[in-house]
Scaffold this motif. Structure first.
Motif, PDB file in Angstrom:
ATOM      1  N   LYS A  46       0.833  -1.199   0.000  1.00 29.16           N
ATOM      2  CA  LYS A  46       0.000   0.000   0.000  1.00 29.16           C
ATOM      3  C   LYS A  46       0.870   1.254   0.000  1.00 29.16           C
ATOM      4  CE  LYS A  46      -4.451  -0.346   1.603  1.00 29.16           C
ATOM      5  NZ  LYS A  46      -5.508  -0.435   2.556  1.00 29.16           N
ATOM      6  N   ASN A  47       1.948   1.206   0.793  1.00 29.49           N
ATOM      7  CA  ASN A  47       2.874   2.340   0.843  1.00 29.49           C
ATOM      8  C   ASN A  47       3.558   2.546  -0.506  1.00 29.49           C
ATOM      9  OD1 ASN A  47       2.315   2.952   3.486  1.00 29.49           O
ATOM     10  ND2 ASN A  47       3.999   1.763   4.320  1.00 29.49           N
ATOM     11  N   TYR A  48       3.937   1.452  -1.165  1.00 27.88           N
ATOM     12  CA  TYR A  48       4.546   1.549  -2.497  1.00 27.88           C
ATOM     13  C   TYR A  48       3.564   2.162  -3.486  1.00 27.88           C
ATOM     14  CZ  TYR A  48       8.666  -1.256  -1.278  1.00 27.88           C
ATOM     15  OH  TYR A  48       9.826  -1.713  -0.724  1.00 27.88           O
ATOM     16  N   GLU A  49       2.308   1.724  -3.411  1.00 28.34           N
ATOM     17  CA  GLU A  49       1.279   2.259  -4.312  1.00 28.34           C
ATOM     18  C   GLU A  49       1.113   3.762  -4.111  1.00 28.34           C
ATOM     19  OE1 GLU A  49      -2.343   0.043  -3.771  1.00 28.34           O
ATOM     20  OE2 GLU A  49      -1.407  -1.830  -4.415  1.00 28.34           O
ATOM     21  N   LYS A  50       1.092   4.184  -2.847  1.00 27.32           N
ATOM     22  CA  LYS A  50       0.977   5.616  -2.551  1.00 27.32           C
ATOM     23  C   LYS A  50       2.166   6.376  -3.121  1.00 27.32           C
ATOM     24  CE  LYS A  50      -1.662   5.310   1.743  1.00 27.32           C
ATOM     25  NZ  LYS A  50      -1.601   5.485   3.199  1.00 27.32           N
ATOM     26  N   ALA A  51       3.358   5.842  -2.912  1.00 26.10           N
ATOM     27  CA  ALA A  51       4.574   6.492  -3.406  1.00 26.10           C
ATOM     28  C   ALA A  51       4.555   6.600  -4.928  1.00 26.10           C
ATOM     29  CB  ALA A  51       5.808   5.724  -2.944  1.00 26.10           C
ATOM     30  N   ILE A  52       4.120   5.550  -5.589  1.00 21.81           N
ATOM     31  CA  ILE A  52       4.050   5.555  -7.053  1.00 21.81           C
ATOM     32  C   ILE A  52       3.029   6.586  -7.529  1.00 21.81           C
ATOM     33  CG2 ILE A  52       3.323   4.187  -9.054  1.00 21.81           C
ATOM     34  CD1 ILE A  52       4.631   1.755  -7.585  1.00 21.81           C
ATOM     35  N   THR A  53       1.902   6.662  -6.847  1.00 23.34           N
ATOM     36  CA  THR A  53       0.860   7.624  -7.199  1.00 23.34           C
ATOM     37  C   THR A  53       1.378   9.049  -7.068  1.00 23.34           C
ATOM     38  OG1 THR A  53      -0.852   6.095  -6.460  1.00 23.34           O
ATOM     39  CG2 THR A  53      -1.484   8.396  -6.667  1.00 23.34           C
ATOM     40  N   VAL A  54       2.053   9.323  -5.949  1.00 22.48           N
ATOM     41  CA  VAL A  54       2.608  10.663  -5.716  1.00 22.48           C
ATOM     42  C   VAL A  54       3.662  10.987  -6.779  1.00 22.48           C
ATOM     43  CG1 VAL A  54       4.046  12.021  -4.135  1.00 22.48           C
ATOM     44  CG2 VAL A  54       2.104  10.731  -3.252  1.00 22.48           C
ATOM     45  N   GLU A  55       4.506  10.019  -7.084  1.00 21.93           N
ATOM     46  CA  GLU A  55       5.547  10.214  -8.095  1.00 21.93           C
ATOM     47  C   GLU A  55       4.928  10.515  -9.462  1.00 21.93           C
ATOM     48  OE1 GLU A  55       9.274  10.777  -9.421  1.00 21.93           O
ATOM     49  OE2 GLU A  55       8.756  10.325  -7.358  1.00 21.93           O
ATOM     50  N   ALA A  56       3.889   9.798  -9.813  1.00 25.32           N
ATOM     51  CA  ALA A  56       3.213  10.020 -11.095  1.00 25.32           C
ATOM     52  C   ALA A  56       2.598  11.419 -11.135  1.00 25.32           C
ATOM     53  CB  ALA A  56       2.142   8.959 -11.315  1.00 25.32           C
ATOM     54  N   LYS A  57       2.016  11.830 -10.026  1.00 28.60           N
ATOM     55  CA  LYS A  57       1.412  13.161  -9.947  1.00 28.60           C
ATOM     56  C   LYS A  57       2.486  14.235 -10.127  1.00 28.60           C
ATOM     57  CE  LYS A  57      -1.348  16.051  -6.868  1.00 28.60           C
ATOM     58  NZ  LYS A  57      -1.899  16.178  -5.524  1.00 28.60           N
ATOM     59  N   HIS A  58       3.615  14.070  -9.463  1.00 32.76           N
ATOM     60  CA  HIS A  58       4.705  15.032  -9.590  1.00 32.76           C
ATOM     61  C   HIS A  58       5.240  15.068 -11.013  1.00 32.76           C
ATOM     62  CE1 HIS A  58       5.695  14.951  -5.010  1.00 32.76           C
ATOM     63  NE2 HIS A  58       4.655  15.695  -5.289  1.00 32.76           N
ATOM     64  N   LYS A  59       5.319  13.901 -11.634  1.00 35.32           N
ATOM     65  CA  LYS A  59       5.811  13.831 -13.012  1.00 35.32           C
ATOM     66  C   LYS A  59       4.875  14.592 -13.951  1.00 35.32           C
ATOM     67  CE  LYS A  59       7.562  10.570 -16.396  1.00 35.32           C
ATOM     68  NZ  LYS A  59       7.809   9.177 -16.714  1.00 35.32           N
ATOM     69  N   ARG A  60       3.566  14.415 -13.750  1.00 36.95           N
ATOM     70  CA  ARG A  60       2.588  15.138 -14.582  1.00 36.95           C
ATOM     71  C   ARG A  60       2.712  16.641 -14.378  1.00 36.95           C
ATOM     72  NH1 ARG A  60      -0.851  10.942 -13.079  1.00 36.95           N
ATOM     73  NH2 ARG A  60      -1.800  12.182 -11.429  1.00 36.95           N
ATOM     74  N   GLN A  61       2.861  17.055 -13.115  1.00 36.14           N
ATOM     75  CA  GLN A  61       2.995  18.483 -12.825  1.00 36.14           C
ATOM     76  C   GLN A  61       4.249  19.055 -13.470  1.00 36.14           C
ATOM     77  OE1 GLN A  61       2.885  18.465  -8.526  1.00 36.14           O
ATOM     78  NE2 GLN A  61       0.716  18.957  -8.466  1.00 36.14           N
ATOM     79  N   THR A  62       5.346  18.311 -13.362  1.00 42.29           N
ATOM     80  CA  THR A  62       6.598  18.760 -13.952  1.00 42.29           C
ATOM     81  C   THR A  62       6.466  18.872 -15.464  1.00 42.29           C
ATOM     82  OG1 THR A  62       7.852  17.719 -12.175  1.00 42.29           O
ATOM     83  CG2 THR A  62       9.063  18.243 -14.168  1.00 42.29           C
TER      84      THR A  62
END
Length: 56
Positions: A14-30
C-alpha cells in the motif's frame, strides 16, 4: 507465510502504491510546467522577432 507477515506485506505494498501515485502526480505536474515554459519561450521568441522586424 503467517497472518502477521501477510499484513506486513499488504501494508508495504500500500505504501509503495501511494509512493508511485505521488511520483506520477509530480511527473505530470513537472511535464505541465515544462510545456508552459516551452510555450512561454516560443511566445517570447516570436515577440522579439516581431519587435526586431518593426525596427528594421
Amino acid at each position: 507465510m503467517n497472518d502477521l507477515e501477510k499484513q506486513f506485506v499488504k501494508k508495504k505494498m500500500k505504501n509503495y502504491e501511494k509512493a508511485i501515485t505521488v511520483e506520477a502526480k509530480h511527473k505530470r505536474q513537472t511535464q505541465q510546467e515544462m510545456n508552459e515554459l516551452k510555450r512561454d519561450m516560443k511566445y517570447q521568441v516570436k515577440e522579439e522577432k516581431s519587435i526586431k522586424n518593426q525596427k528594421s
